[in-house]
Design an enzyme around this catalytic site. Structure first.
Site, PDB file in Angstrom:
ATOM      1  N   LYS A  72     -21.710   4.711   4.169  1.00  0.00           N
ATOM      2  CA  LYS A  72     -21.103   3.625   5.408  1.00  0.00           C
ATOM      3  C   LYS A  72     -22.145   2.921   6.337  1.00  0.00           C
ATOM      4  CE  LYS A  72     -16.218   1.771   7.003  1.00  0.00           C
ATOM      5  NZ  LYS A  72     -15.047   2.324   6.501  1.00  0.00           N
ATOM      6  N   HIS A  77     -15.890  -6.768   9.025  1.00  0.00           N
ATOM      7  CA  HIS A  77     -15.886  -5.103   8.543  1.00  0.00           C
ATOM      8  C   HIS A  77     -17.747  -5.341   8.205  1.00  0.00           C
ATOM      9  CE1 HIS A  77     -11.254  -5.464   8.429  1.00  0.00           C
ATOM     10  NE2 HIS A  77     -11.567  -4.526   8.536  1.00  0.00           N
ATOM     11  N   LEU A 116      -5.005  -3.345  -0.531  1.00  0.00           N
ATOM     12  CA  LEU A 116      -5.645  -2.912  -0.864  1.00  0.00           C
ATOM     13  C   LEU A 116      -4.984  -1.989  -2.765  1.00  0.00           C
ATOM     14  CD1 LEU A 116      -7.820  -0.697   1.748  1.00  0.00           C
ATOM     15  CD2 LEU A 116      -8.483  -2.294   0.043  1.00  0.00           C
ATOM     16  N   GLU A 141       5.424  -1.840 -12.736  1.00  0.00           N
ATOM     17  CA  GLU A 141       5.478  -3.080 -13.050  1.00  0.00           C
ATOM     18  C   GLU A 141       4.736  -3.280 -11.439  1.00  0.00           C
ATOM     19  OE1 GLU A 141       7.737  -0.222 -12.048  1.00  0.00           O
ATOM     20  OE2 GLU A 141       9.950  -1.135 -13.123  1.00  0.00           O
ATOM     21  N   ASP A 175      26.024   1.781 -14.400  1.00  0.00           N
ATOM     22  CA  ASP A 175      24.012   2.262 -14.644  1.00  0.00           C
ATOM     23  C   ASP A 175      24.087   2.568 -13.120  1.00  0.00           C
ATOM     24  OD1 ASP A 175      22.874   2.411 -17.144  1.00  0.00           O
ATOM     25  OD2 ASP A 175      22.397   0.920 -17.394  1.00  0.00           O
ATOM     26  N   SER A 224      15.910  -5.463 -22.698  1.00  0.00           N
ATOM     27  CA  SER A 224      16.806  -5.239 -22.050  1.00  0.00           C
ATOM     28  C   SER A 224      17.187  -6.744 -21.326  1.00  0.00           C
ATOM     29  CB  SER A 224      17.025  -4.510 -20.748  1.00  0.00           C
ATOM     30  OG  SER A 224      17.961  -2.955 -21.580  1.00  0.00           O
ATOM     31  N   HIS A 230     -11.185  -6.725   2.387  1.00  0.00           N
ATOM     32  CA  HIS A 230     -12.782  -6.623   4.168  1.00  0.00           C
ATOM     33  C   HIS A 230     -14.186  -6.269   3.285  1.00  0.00           C
ATOM     34  CE1 HIS A 230     -12.067  -2.459   2.045  1.00  0.00           C
ATOM     35  NE2 HIS A 230     -12.744  -1.869   2.807  1.00  0.00           N
ATOM     36  N   GLN A 287      19.945   1.018 -10.083  1.00  0.00           N
ATOM     37  CA  GLN A 287      19.954  -0.449 -11.449  1.00  0.00           C
ATOM     38  C   GLN A 287      20.520  -1.808 -11.263  1.00  0.00           C
ATOM     39  OE1 GLN A 287      18.218   1.150 -14.323  1.00  0.00           O
ATOM     40  NE2 GLN A 287      18.605   2.706 -13.184  1.00  0.00           N
TER      41      GLN A 287
END
Lengths: 629, 629
Positions: free
Chosen positions: A248, A36, A125, A371, A428, A350, A76, A432
């Site tokens: 670029k 690249h 990415l 997450e 649930d 939990s 890249h 879940q």
């Protein structure tokens, strides 16, 4: 100029360096026949000024605790990074020209920590910045060191939600030591980006997420230098995002801002033209500032435990949830080792990670419902040598699978804990229920997958995870089930436990987690009818205890029932099958009980029975096997 | 009042409805013994005004094409949603009180399309809004219908990057028909959210991402009504986000804004107190506005093809990449069926989806680098009856695993295409190599996993995917390999092809994709030594052609070599093993060749040899099997 300068590099020299980085990016990619170059050229001025005047880094000691960190979230642009490595003298021009993208070489198509100056693998990415958040968290809250974390981002990757998870957490945790440099060249792989050169919108987004935005011309070395200097002022308590408007392919007029030159090496004749336009090949070797001195040792080491560890103990026969035992064990581990840290994605009450959060609030990082950032933060913390446990529902670890996969490429140690596995969670409902997690985690290169059935084994396995490099996964169960083992029993990774056996067993029952308890009940029911079942606790799903399994099926004439609270593909049954299949000796007669339809709500008992995972279904499966000739 | 009103519901009645929704949320969760009453109570006023005065919906015909759509992105507020269903009269109070969260019932813990008024399953946070983007895309660009998409979001879930991917795409595509209502109650599962009630920051973020922000008191029915009315004005061309400041548990003073009451049903005595404070049980049955009339049929149907489909054809022996054949086939499919649409995440010139984008630009949706939104948009488009193909690198589908998993729960049809599978991609290195994708996709409930080896089979399988409900996955290869089959050959899902066989074969070789070509070469090498190898193209990995595999190993005395460009766990070898293992007849002697170490860069040939997947390694494995007795 070939001598290494000890005095600060001036801006004119930095500009020369930028030209060299462009030329070398072109040369190495043309030499490799792929890569690249244009994505490297847009960021060359930014990186030249950074590397020569701002990045505080001891290139002879990449593990120095006080080094700044430099991450290429736009992986890249590897030609640019490797050209920097040449410019600072840690790789030769020969390696750059003959090693890039070649088999068996370390200058891979996208950077990985096979290179000692690379912290994390990038190339998927939107991950480098989140990883950088983890490193910056470590710097500010744990190391308490003044190094900075510099992350080169592409503009295209700001479309990834993970970038905004990262900025959100960076501002929440006031990570003024984190500086993102976004190379806004306006072109993605296949054409114009969503926002093109709309620098105002980028700035508004960045500021809305709590970062300081600095918009510059990314090819004006003076402006770049001022922006980097401004970024080093951490008084505002905010992360900084430098939004650099760039072109670029900058420096080679034939390809500048041309959407058709993404990810393509120039043919030799074009490369010659480009290098000529850029003023030819240079041989600058120069280094930027050295790290700030620090009083802490240059190599991160764990302090010795201050007292014997008091591991939690449970009475055999009493009921405890493995998720609870995990929380208990993590607190003991945290007391034993001050480098143990924990993270959770808003469900610590939990997963029971909240026990650690209450015991050691200074070593707990709340990632809220993000997450991807949960995994990235654990990754960054491990880059700084911390033993990070990251937990959420096992179902929601699917949200971060790309980060787990990349963690394996990074070679980092990640301790993942997924609670609420399987239909056992009950009311649930399926959203879940972790029913793909074992398959997902087994498929990660080099991973370890553990699934304890009781409190004692959970504690032992949490201790083992802390001592085990690489990516390990602990699957925990919502409900409380009887403790099977006395405290202190050993549970080596790769082992198993035979809980019932005779010399003349008729069938082997293999369970883990909640299904082991069903296997034990089934064995009792079968015994009333004179059928002898060997019961194996397969708490280590990867690696798996092949020898114990093979010995069992040899005794039971190949008759085997595997029971798992997971979809049938890629889970415990798959692991057992793979372990036994290469053995030509015994024809297997396998009944594989797993969750084969889409569950709904219900009680744990109802759903385990519906899925065919309870003692009654196991005994039925055994009787069917015994009827076969 | 029990009669259904035909005149607009007034605000006082809407407030009464809100009280009823709170009471019923409490009643049903207390009855079930679990659930999220407080998360329902914070949003009750918002939903009461929406459902009674703004949501245009024919409750007797949930499939009506002109209905508005209502998504609960905060799926845990299911009690509120189900209480609406009771209030409009489509479920009884008895079902609400005895069905919620019970085994075998449709009022599950989180909403799923088991209920006809639910479009998509929610409960994994941050997915409802992205799904809504897909529905709104369909409305604006394909259906060209004036319905609106209303999405109730939680404040906690704005920490998910997917929410920002959604708003980014919603503004990029000017989805003024999309209205998000964020219930900012300031509390997550385990305490205060990151931003609490900082409405200004929420508004800045939303506006920076191109949406119109309207900040209101989420308990003032007049303000809610004004905001919803304002949101219905689509002249600005922007999506609208109503940021409603609310109180968790609103209406029951004992729990209002109490962080300890997330996801907990009230005990009976508390429920009685709450209901009393809320003015008791009500029996309102009322409905809001009906859908706008529309000239299109009320049921979405596909137009008949206008001409015989010209499927692409390739000459046997010529080389073509399966990714290219996918692109070609998709164009043919698009010409055949106007309901076929395609999406890609900024790599359409690598996946070859760009062929479709060029042929049918009005049916192509660029998702830029946002793989979660890629899946969610495909989900939403399928909710509206479109046959959506979504493509990216197979490695990057890991980014959207949670969305794929939830798609299975939603019961939507998703056609996924992952290119650049395995080490075969070569120089780009491991970050770009799909090596977990088969395991990941096989573990999805009810999924179909296809892996063609040549152009002809790819075309046939793309055609099959379009006709196949549920979640199907096509794995494509980067490089070009010889066409093996003539055009028009049938490739049924669940089938396989025996490419070489005799009545006295010594060994069975099973490959798919790139490894099939290696198996064929190996068979030729072995034949030179008089060893007869049966070669099976296992293009359908799930479901798998058990009969053909079993017949083959019966002939070859159990000797079997499975070769896959994938990690050993959960892939082709695992699928073959699972298919054969329940057969007691034949002891298997299996050699499983897979990618067992971490790859780097190199050429396809170098890496396939390094991984042990080339013809030489296959012949060696065969010789070892033959030496075993």
């Amino acid at each position: 100029m070939t001598a290494r300068s000890a005095v600060p590099v001036d801006l004119a020299t930095a500009a020369e360096l930028a030209a060299q980085l462009r030329v070398d990016s072109i040369r190495c990619s043309t030499s490799a026949g792929s890569g690249h170059p244009t994505s490297s050229m847009s960021a060359a001025d930014l990186i030249a000024v950074l590397a020569s005047r701002h990045l505080r880094y001891d290139w002879d000691d990449p593990r120095s605790a006080t080094n700044d960190h430099l991450l290429f979230s736009k992986g890249h642009a590897a030609p640019l990074l490797y050209s920097v490595f040449k410019a600072v003298g840690v790789i030769t021009d020969d390696e750059l020209m003959t090693g890039f993208r070649r088999f068996g070489q370390r200058l891979q198509g996208h950077p990985t920590p096979v290179l000692p100056w690379v912290d994390v693998a990038t190339g998927s990415l939107g991950q480098g910045l989140p990883d950088g958040v983890g490193i910056a968290l470590a710097a500010r809250y744990l190391d308490r060191l003044p190094f900075r974390v510099w992350v080169l981002c592409g503009d295209s990757e700001t479309a990834e939600g993970s970038i905004w998870e990262a900025l959100d957490k960076a501002s929440h945790y006031q990570l003024s030591n984190l500086i993102a440099i976004v190379d806004v060249n306006g072109l993605g792989q296949r054409g114009r980006t969503e926002l093109g050169w709309d620098m105002d919108t980028y700035a508004r987004r960045v500021e809305a997420f709590g970062a300081r935005a600095i918009v510059i011309d990314g090819h004006a070395v003076g402006a770049i230098d001022q922006a980097l200097t401004a970024a080093e002022d951490t008084a505002g308590g905010q992360p900084t995002v430098i939004l650099a408007k760039t072109v670029k392919g900058r420096g080679f007029s034939m390809v500048e801002d041309d959407p058709n030159w993404h990810g393509k090496a120039f043919p030799a004749d074009m490369a010659d033209m480009a290098i000529a336009e850029l003023g030819g090949v240079r041989k600058l070797v120069l280094r930027g500032p050295r790290p700030m001195p620090s009083s802490i040792p240059a190599t991160v080491t764990a302090p010795a435990p201050t007292a014997p560890t008091e591991w939690p103990t449970y009475t055999v026969g009493h009921s405890v949830a493995t998720r609870k035992a995990y929380g208990d064990a993590l607190v003991a581990l945290g007391a034993q080792n001050h480098r143990v840290v924990a993270l959770d994605a808003e469900v610590s009450n939990s997963t029971y990670t909240d026990e650690f959060a209450h015991a050691f609030p200074e070593r707990y990082f709340e990632m809220f419902i993000a997450e991807q950032q949960l995994l990235a933060a654990a990754t960054g913390l491990n880059v700084r040598g911390y033993i990070a446990f990251a937990s959420t529902f096992s179902a929601f670890l699917t949200r971060s699978y790309d980060f787990i996969r990349m963690g394996a490429i990074s070679g980092v140690d990640l301790r993942l804990v997924g609670s609420h596995a399987g239909v056992e969670i009950g009311a649930d409902g399926p959203s879940q229920m972790g029913l793909e997690d074992i398959a997902m985690m087994r498929a990660v290169q080099g991973s370890i997958v553990l699934y304890p059935s009781d409190g004692a084994s959970t504690v032992a396995l949490v201790e083992a995870m802390a001592a085990t490099p690489g990516i390990s996964y602990l699957r925990t169960t919502r409900g409380a089930y009887p403790v099977l083992y006395p405290a202190g029993e050993a549970f080596p990774v790769g082992g198993s436990k035979v809980l019932r056996s005779t010399d003349a067993d008729d069938v082997t029952l293999v369970g883990a987690g909640v299904t082991l308890h069903a296997c034990l009940r089934a064995a009792e029911l079968l015994a009333q009818d004179g059928v002898h079942a060997r019961v194996i606790d397969c708490y280590s799903i990867k690696p798996i205890d092949r020898d114990t399994l093979a010995a069992a099926v040899a005794v039971t004439s190949g008759r085997l029932v595997v029971v798992e609270d997971h979809h049938p593909e890629g889970g415990l049954g798959s692991a057992v099958a793979a372990a036994l299949l290469t053995d030509r000796g015994t024809g297997l007669s396998l009944a594989h009980l797993a969750v084969r339809e889409m569950p709904g709500s219900g009680s744990a008992e109802e759903l385990l029975a519906w899925a065919g995972l309870d003692a009654d279904h196991i005994t039925t499966a055994v009787r069917q096997l015994l009827q076969k000739v």
